[in-house]
Scaffold this motif. Structure first.
Motif, PDB file in Angstrom:
ATOM      1  N   ARG A 272       8.184  -4.224  12.443  1.00 17.02           N
ATOM      2  CA  ARG A 272       6.860  -4.941  12.333  1.00 17.02           C
ATOM      3  C   ARG A 272       6.610  -5.641  11.279  1.00 17.02           C
ATOM      4  NH1 ARG A 272       5.566  -0.048  14.443  1.00 17.02           N
ATOM      5  NH2 ARG A 272       4.430   0.376  12.508  1.00 17.02           N
ATOM      6  N   ARG A 273       7.384  -5.449  10.064  1.00 15.98           N
ATOM      7  CA  ARG A 273       7.038  -6.098   8.984  1.00 15.98           C
ATOM      8  C   ARG A 273       8.157  -6.284   7.862  1.00 15.98           C
ATOM      9  NH1 ARG A 273       1.783  -4.733   4.891  1.00 15.98           N
ATOM     10  NH2 ARG A 273       1.886  -6.619   3.718  1.00 15.98           N
ATOM     11  N   TYR A 274       8.440  -7.504   7.424  1.00 16.55           N
ATOM     12  CA  TYR A 274       9.439  -7.756   6.354  1.00 16.55           C
ATOM     13  C   TYR A 274       8.810  -8.337   5.040  1.00 16.55           C
ATOM     14  CZ  TYR A 274      12.533  -7.514  10.644  1.00 16.55           C
ATOM     15  OH  TYR A 274      13.045  -6.776  11.748  1.00 16.55           O
ATOM     16  N   VAL A 275       9.375  -7.965   3.717  1.00 13.65           N
ATOM     17  CA  VAL A 275       8.946  -8.568   2.882  1.00 13.65           C
ATOM     18  C   VAL A 275      10.170  -9.149   2.084  1.00 13.65           C
ATOM     19  CG1 VAL A 275       7.690  -8.257   0.435  1.00 13.65           C
ATOM     20  CG2 VAL A 275       7.145  -6.986   2.464  1.00 13.65           C
ATOM     21  N   VAL A 276       9.901 -10.698   1.700  1.00 14.71           N
ATOM     22  CA  VAL A 276      11.110 -11.266   1.066  1.00 14.71           C
ATOM     23  C   VAL A 276      10.750 -11.028  -0.437  1.00 14.71           C
ATOM     24  CG1 VAL A 276      12.349 -13.483   1.126  1.00 14.71           C
ATOM     25  CG2 VAL A 276      11.471 -12.696   3.032  1.00 14.71           C
TER      26      VAL A 276
ATOM     27  N   PRO B  90      23.478   5.100   9.416  1.00 15.89           N
ATOM     28  CA  PRO B  90      22.913   4.008  10.099  1.00 15.89           C
ATOM     29  C   PRO B  90      21.263   4.186  10.197  1.00 15.89           C
ATOM     30  CG  PRO B  90      25.016   4.596  11.162  1.00 15.89           C
ATOM     31  CD  PRO B  90      24.727   5.579  10.379  1.00 15.89           C
ATOM     32  N   ALA B  91      20.856   5.345  10.129  1.00  9.35           N
ATOM     33  CA  ALA B  91      19.522   5.481  10.576  1.00  9.35           C
ATOM     34  C   ALA B  91      18.655   4.967   9.385  1.00  9.35           C
ATOM     35  CB  ALA B  91      18.991   6.987  10.500  1.00  9.35           C
ATOM     36  N   LEU B  92      19.269   4.515   8.363  1.00 10.84           N
ATOM     37  CA  LEU B  92      18.768   3.754   7.109  1.00 10.84           C
ATOM     38  C   LEU B  92      18.047   2.459   7.465  1.00 10.84           C
ATOM     39  CD1 LEU B  92      18.530   3.891   3.978  1.00 10.84           C
ATOM     40  CD2 LEU B  92      20.329   2.478   3.889  1.00 10.84           C
ATOM     41  N   LEU B  93      18.493   1.953   8.637  1.00  6.75           N
ATOM     42  CA  LEU B  93      18.124   0.674   9.102  1.00  6.75           C
ATOM     43  C   LEU B  93      17.271   0.789  10.386  1.00  6.75           C
ATOM     44  CD1 LEU B  93      21.526  -1.749   8.527  1.00  6.75           C
ATOM     45  CD2 LEU B  93      19.263  -1.575   7.185  1.00  6.75           C
ATOM     46  N   THR B  94      17.156   1.946  10.836  1.00  2.63           N
ATOM     47  CA  THR B  94      16.471   1.991  12.288  1.00  2.63           C
ATOM     48  C   THR B  94      15.116   2.347  12.093  1.00  2.63           C
ATOM     49  OG1 THR B  94      17.319   4.424  12.413  1.00  2.63           O
ATOM     50  CG2 THR B  94      18.727   2.560  13.225  1.00  2.63           C
ATOM     51  N   GLY B  95      14.216   2.540  10.992  1.00  3.82           N
ATOM     52  CA  GLY B  95      13.114   3.207  11.005  1.00  3.82           C
ATOM     53  C   GLY B  95      11.999   2.035  11.509  1.00  3.82           C
TER      54      GLY B  95
ATOM     55  N   GLY C  42       0.957  -1.287  -0.120  1.00  4.58           N
ATOM     56  CA  GLY C  42       0.017  -0.086   0.017  1.00  4.58           C
ATOM     57  C   GLY C  42       1.068   1.265  -0.080  1.00  4.58           C
ATOM     58  N   ALA C  43       0.081   2.400  -0.493  1.00  5.53           N
ATOM     59  CA  ALA C  43       1.114   3.496  -0.548  1.00  5.53           C
ATOM     60  C   ALA C  43       1.666   3.920   0.559  1.00  5.53           C
ATOM     61  CB  ALA C  43       0.166   4.590  -1.139  1.00  5.53           C
ATOM     62  N   ASP C  44       0.980   4.153   1.865  1.00  2.34           N
ATOM     63  CA  ASP C  44       1.641   4.842   3.083  1.00  2.34           C
ATOM     64  C   ASP C  44       2.876   3.703   3.415  1.00  2.34           C
ATOM     65  OD1 ASP C  44      -0.379   6.730   3.034  1.00  2.34           O
ATOM     66  OD2 ASP C  44      -1.600   5.517   4.486  1.00  2.34           O
ATOM     67  N   GLU C  45       2.721   2.407   3.590  1.00  4.57           N
ATOM     68  CA  GLU C  45       3.744   1.478   4.196  1.00  4.57           C
ATOM     69  C   GLU C  45       5.169   1.541   2.695  1.00  4.57           C
ATOM     70  OE1 GLU C  45       3.742  -1.059   7.248  1.00  4.57           O
ATOM     71  OE2 GLU C  45       3.633   0.951   7.131  1.00  4.57           O
ATOM     72  N   ALA C  46       4.655   1.705   1.681  1.00  4.85           N
ATOM     73  CA  ALA C  46       5.700   1.821   0.661  1.00  4.85           C
ATOM     74  C   ALA C  46       6.555   2.909   0.717  1.00  4.85           C
ATOM     75  CB  ALA C  46       5.094   1.516  -0.710  1.00  4.85           C
ATOM     76  N   ARG C  47       6.018   4.029   1.336  1.00  5.54           N
ATOM     77  CA  ARG C  47       6.737   5.433   1.275  1.00  5.54           C
ATOM     78  C   ARG C  47       7.739   5.069   2.397  1.00  5.54           C
ATOM     79  NH1 ARG C  47       2.035   8.201  -0.304  1.00  5.54           N
ATOM     80  NH2 ARG C  47       1.161   7.924   1.702  1.00  5.54           N
ATOM     81  N   ARG C  48       7.444   4.158   3.451  1.00  7.16           N
ATOM     82  CA  ARG C  48       8.360   4.076   4.604  1.00  7.16           C
ATOM     83  C   ARG C  48       9.223   3.015   4.421  1.00  7.16           C
ATOM     84  NH1 ARG C  48       4.793   2.628   8.304  1.00  7.16           N
ATOM     85  NH2 ARG C  48       6.432   2.905  10.274  1.00  7.16           N
ATOM     86  N   ALA C  49       9.433   2.200   3.309  1.00  9.79           N
ATOM     87  CA  ALA C  49       9.891   0.915   3.091  1.00  9.79           C
ATOM     88  C   ALA C  49      11.601   1.278   2.944  1.00  9.79           C
ATOM     89  CB  ALA C  49       9.421   0.085   1.984  1.00  9.79           C
ATOM     90  N   VAL C  50      12.304   0.171   3.295  1.00 10.18           N
ATOM     91  CA  VAL C  50      13.766   0.334   2.943  1.00 10.18           C
ATOM     92  C   VAL C  50      14.173  -0.970   2.302  1.00 10.18           C
ATOM     93  CG1 VAL C  50      16.158   0.204   3.704  1.00 10.18           C
ATOM     94  CG2 VAL C  50      14.231   1.712   4.801  1.00 10.18           C
ATOM     95  N   VAL C  51      14.939  -0.854   1.374  1.00  9.88           N
ATOM     96  CA  VAL C  51      15.142  -2.455   0.628  1.00  9.88           C
ATOM     97  C   VAL C  51      16.592  -2.688   0.849  1.00  9.88           C
ATOM     98  CG1 VAL C  51      15.278  -3.468  -1.711  1.00  9.88           C
ATOM     99  CG2 VAL C  51      13.494  -1.541  -1.431  1.00  9.88           C
TER     100      VAL C  51
END
Length: 879
Positions: A207-211, A171-176, A105-114
């Motif tokens: 709270r969430r991971y996508v493989v 390092p903040a890249l991994l902390t959100g 979804g749009a909201d979660e996608a904006r906060r995602a890190v790959v």
């Protein structure tokens, strides 16, 4: 299971610029028309691919010399082993990113890190990030960077090269708390992903991971592990794949595969055929020109690829002829995502691509109709985008692949995925030492020109040597070109701040200790104990990201502290003398004492005072932060290395429990040595008391009350425990802590030190004699404490050794800072436990006497704590 991409022959995807890339079925790339490029292995080993009918389009099979797995799934759309259209390669990754965006979804996608995996999936992960939208991207790396501490790492169990580092510039890249999207080329056992998530979730819970994978090839026995693991860590884990299936392996396939590899290599050795390439061979989907008569180059001495063809000696003499292309790569634009790649970086790259591709086109021979762009190991994305732009803007047939570390048998058969192999020496001064590298299916493919794209770290004499990559390529194509992208390395300041000292920071005298910390006194970091416990155990926070509210003991408890101090001061003084004399004799005549804040700091000061009292030495003493699960402060180590000889540094702590910090320090120093190249720091900790038998340098192994464990900041210079949080501690900062000036009225820090120091004269002779005896004795750690903790964890149904805190000191900390469940006390324990019993009574915690306990007591943190919850035995806890 996610449905496969591209159900039909053609499918349109849209990229972020609005132009469409055509994702085509890869057909039988790597084999002749109508012949699957896995049939050679399947027929000889009985290996089967079962699942989506598109698996044989996406995958071929090959063999490798590997003690863990004989077969190799060779992707036709990844851009690693098989030359492929760059639009096809990019399109698959981009479309997977679009599917992840729809899933989140749009909201979660904006906060995602790959996060992608080195080396194979670095480009795929980057393409997924592009498809996802505005997601920042990071990939793991096997190339450490001096001065940059890893933010994490993990092992890839089946790989030929296992150690992965995570080296984000920020390092903040991994902390959100947004979703983390993990991208790999194939999802087989799931071990790599689980190792990654386990490591990162402990450090940076979310709270969430996508493989994401091109193919999901898990066996039925592995299929349920992902869901079980998600339940274990309390997070949601989704899976997105382009196709799914499994590999059926007959019994004994590993041994049979190894025998097959050995037989083909032996045949090559007997016939003298060590060729790296066969004659030109057709590519079914993209036809090659007729046999061009290109001579076949022999591999370097000792190689036996198994490929068929007429060999000729490796080139000698002058360096290969090639043209160098100046891409005019934008200044300060990262060459990839080894240290992070942001949406703003992507925008700059998109703007520069047309001009850079035009420079490549201008450098190509006018007659070139079939061109190969060859990337370099982890450097996959930038050359892929250059290749795609060249394909998009010219009429040239462009193919793309990269060099690799992976050794694979080459067999010149249309039913085998790896037809030819070029072997050459590593040319980027790798951290794991020299070795052979490979380019597959490039030789003999009839390319009119090959453009090798490397980063500047790989532009070394080895690249240009007579047996180097450029020479290998020159034997198989009329023209070789070289494009070099500047290697991006994060900057770090050359100057670190000077240590903080009292009275501005702490109630200790300035000469007693220098704190290699930053002052966070003005930041609100405290949270109620119960709230912190729930967040820590649910995976919502790391214990070092907040502070407990300072528990101020009652007047009765403070009286107990003073009584305990009076009773134990001489005993502590003797232990201080023993450990200090041991250090001076065994470690360094003028050691640099570095205490682990904060429990080690009073001990470090006492050791410094002993050295001055007994030997007239004025030893430097600093306090640094170490955080379980995140290691020691690397910037503090850099400061120490700039100002002192690391070989003189002796790390000091108060006591050992089960030895977790001992192990943490050893691992952290090993990682620091790899990342910074600074050697000499000794991981062996010197402690006042070692009841867990975890170290060799100690004052005593008895488990008794050390009064400094009775209190928090008011016996530790009014300093909080240390804090490590990405929004407060940057990559070039020391870890943080607070100075509780407002608690000065109840401060007994100096009182404790003076009471112990006053007993030095009366215990000096005994301490020196005891130290002499210990120096001659076997002090090897037995780790009996760790074994006891594991046993207790299972016997009491806790199943987490981190919730079992052995020893008087650790039990006291549980009572003061955590949510205690119960206390186990050794039968017959006397006055050493008076303060523990008092605290237990105040907090309503039961004290249970246990026979044969190796410690005086053990504190159990409430397992699976939520407010109102019950413990493992069903009993409620009072908080």
């Amino acid at each position: 299971m996610e449905k496969a991409v591209n159900e039909g022959v053609r499918h349109q995807v849209r990229d972020g610029d609005g132009d469409g890339d055509e994702v085509r079925r890869s057909g039988t790339a790597g084999g002749a028309e109508g012949i699957w490029s896995g049939s050679w292995v399947a027929e000889r080993l009985g290996v089967e691919l079962v699942g989506d009918d598109r698996l044989t389009d996406l995958l071929g099979l090959a063999l490798r010399r590997n003690p863990k797995r004989a077969h190799l799934l060779v992707s036709n759309v990844l851009g690693k082993h098989v030359p492929q259209s760059p639009s096809v390669i990019y399109g698959y990754g981009f479309e997977l990113g679009r599917r992840v965006r729809d899933l989140l979804g749009a909201d979660e996608a904006r906060r995602a890190v790959v996060l992608g995996y080195a080396e194979t999936a670095t480009g795929l992960g980057h393409s997924v990030a592009d498809g996802l939208g505005l997601a920042p991207y990071l990939h793991s790396t096997r190339r450490p960077v001096a001065g940059l501490a890893p933010a994490g790492g993990f092992e890839e169990a089946h790989s030929h090269a296992t150690s992965h580092l995570l080296l984000p510039e920020d390092p903040a890249l991994l902390t959100g708390d947004g979703p983390l999207v993990l991208v790999d080329d194939e999802f087989s056992t799931g071990n790599t992903v689980l190792n990654t998530v386990r490591d990162l979730h402990e450090r940076y819970p979310r709270r969430r991971y996508v493989v994401v994978a091109l193919v999901d090839m898990r066996s039925p026995s592995d299929a349920g592990r992902l869901a079980d693991f998600a339940g274990e860590i309390g997070a949601r884990v989704d899976l997105v794949a382009a196709a799914s299936g499994t590999v059926r392996l007959p019994e004994g396939v590993l041994e049979k595969g190894q025998e097959l590899v050995a037989r083909y290599e032996a045949e090559s050795a007997v016939t003298g055929d060590r060729s790296s390439a066969a004659a030109p061979w057709p590519v079914a989907q993209f036809p090659a020109p007729p046999n061009s008569g290109v001579a076949v180059e022999a591999d370097q001495e000792g190689d036996s690829s198994g490929a068929r063809g007429t060999a000729r000696p490796a080139p000698t003499g002058p360096q290969p002829d090639y043209d160098r292309i100046d891409l005019h790569w934008p200044a300060d634009l990262p060459d990839g995502a080894r240290h992070g790649f942001t949406p703003s970086h992507r925008a700059r790259l998109e703007a520069a691509l047309p001009a850079m591709a035009a420079r490549i086109a201008e450098a190509l021979p006018h007659s070139a109709r079939r061109v190969h762009i060859l990337g370099f190991e982890e450097l996959m994305y930038a050359p892929l985008r250059l290749a795609r732009e060249l394909e998009r803007t010219t009429g040239i047939e462009v193919r793309y692949s990269t060099t690799t570390r992976s050794p694979v048998l080459a067999v010149d058969d249309p039913g085998y995925a790896i037809r030819t192999r070029l072997a050459f020496p590593a040319h980027d001064d790798p951290a794991d030492g020299p070795g052979e590298r490979y380019a597959y299916n490039v030789a003999g493919a009839g390319f009119d020109a090959v453009v090798a794209v490397v980063d500047s770290a790989g532009d070394t004499p080895a690249l240009h040597a007579p047996d180097g990559l450029l020479a290998r390529l020159a034997a198989h194509t009329p023209r070789v070109l070289l494009a070099v992208i500047p290697s991006y390395a994060p900057e770090r300041p050359s100057m670190l701040p000077e240590p903080l000292r009292g009275p501005a920071f702490s109630s200790y005298a300035p000469e007693e200790v220098g704190w290699l910390l930053q002052d966070l006194s003005d930041v609100t970091l405290e949270a109620p104990t119960e709230e912190r416990e729930e967040a820590i155990q649910s995976g919502g926070a790391h214990y070092a990201e907040s502070l407990p509210v300072e528990y101020q003991p009652t007047e009765q408890y403070q009286e107990l502290f003073h009584a305990a101090l009076a009773d134990s001061a001489a005993r502590i003084a003797q232990a201080v003398g023993v450990v200090t004399e041991t250090v001076l004799e065994e470690r360094s005549p003028r050691p640099v004492l570095v205490s682990l804040a904060r429990a080690g700091t009073p001990v470090g000061i006492l050791m410094r005072r002993w050295a001055q009292h007994r030997h007239g030495l004025d030893l430097p003493h600093y306090a640094v932060s170490i955080v379980r699960g995140r290691g020691i402060d690397a910037n503090a180590l850099r400061w120490l290395a700039e100002h002192h000889d690391p070989r003189d540094v002796v790390f000091v702590d108060g006591w050992t429990g089960k030895g977790a910090i001992t192990r943490e320090l050893a691992q952290a120093l090993e990682e620091f040595e790899k990342s910074d190249g600074i050697t000499g720091f000794d991981p062996e900790i010197a402690v006042l008391a070692d009841p867990g038998s975890c170290v060799r340098t100690y004052g005593t192994r008895e488990d008794f009350l050390i009064p400094s464990a009775c209190l928090n900041s008011t016996v530790s210079g009014l300093i909080s425990r240390t804090v490590l949080r990405a929004d407060l501690v940057g990559p070039h900062d020391f870890h943080g802590a607070k100075f509780y000036r407002e608690l000065a009225a109840t401060d007994v820090s100096v009182t404790f030190l003076d009471a112990v120091s006053a007993r030095f004269p009366e215990v000096a002779d005994a301490a020196c004699a005891q130290a002499k005896e210990l120096l001659a004795a076997d002090r090897s750690p037995t780790w009996e404490g760790w074994a006891a903790v594991e046993r207790i964890s299972e016997e009491y149904g806790i199943h987490d050794v981190n919730l079992v805190k052995p020893g008087v000191g650790e039990t006291t900390r549980v009572m003061l800072r955590r949510v205690p469940w119960k206390v186990l006390a050794r039968a017959g324990a006397g006055s050493d436990l008076d303060h523990v019993r008092l605290l237990a009574g105040q907090r309503g915690v039961p004290v249970e006497e246990v026979a044969d306990l190796p410690y005086t007591c053990v504190g159990l943190i409430h397992p699976k704590y939520t407010r109102g919850a019950t413990g493992a035995d069903g009993k409620a806890v009072t908080v």
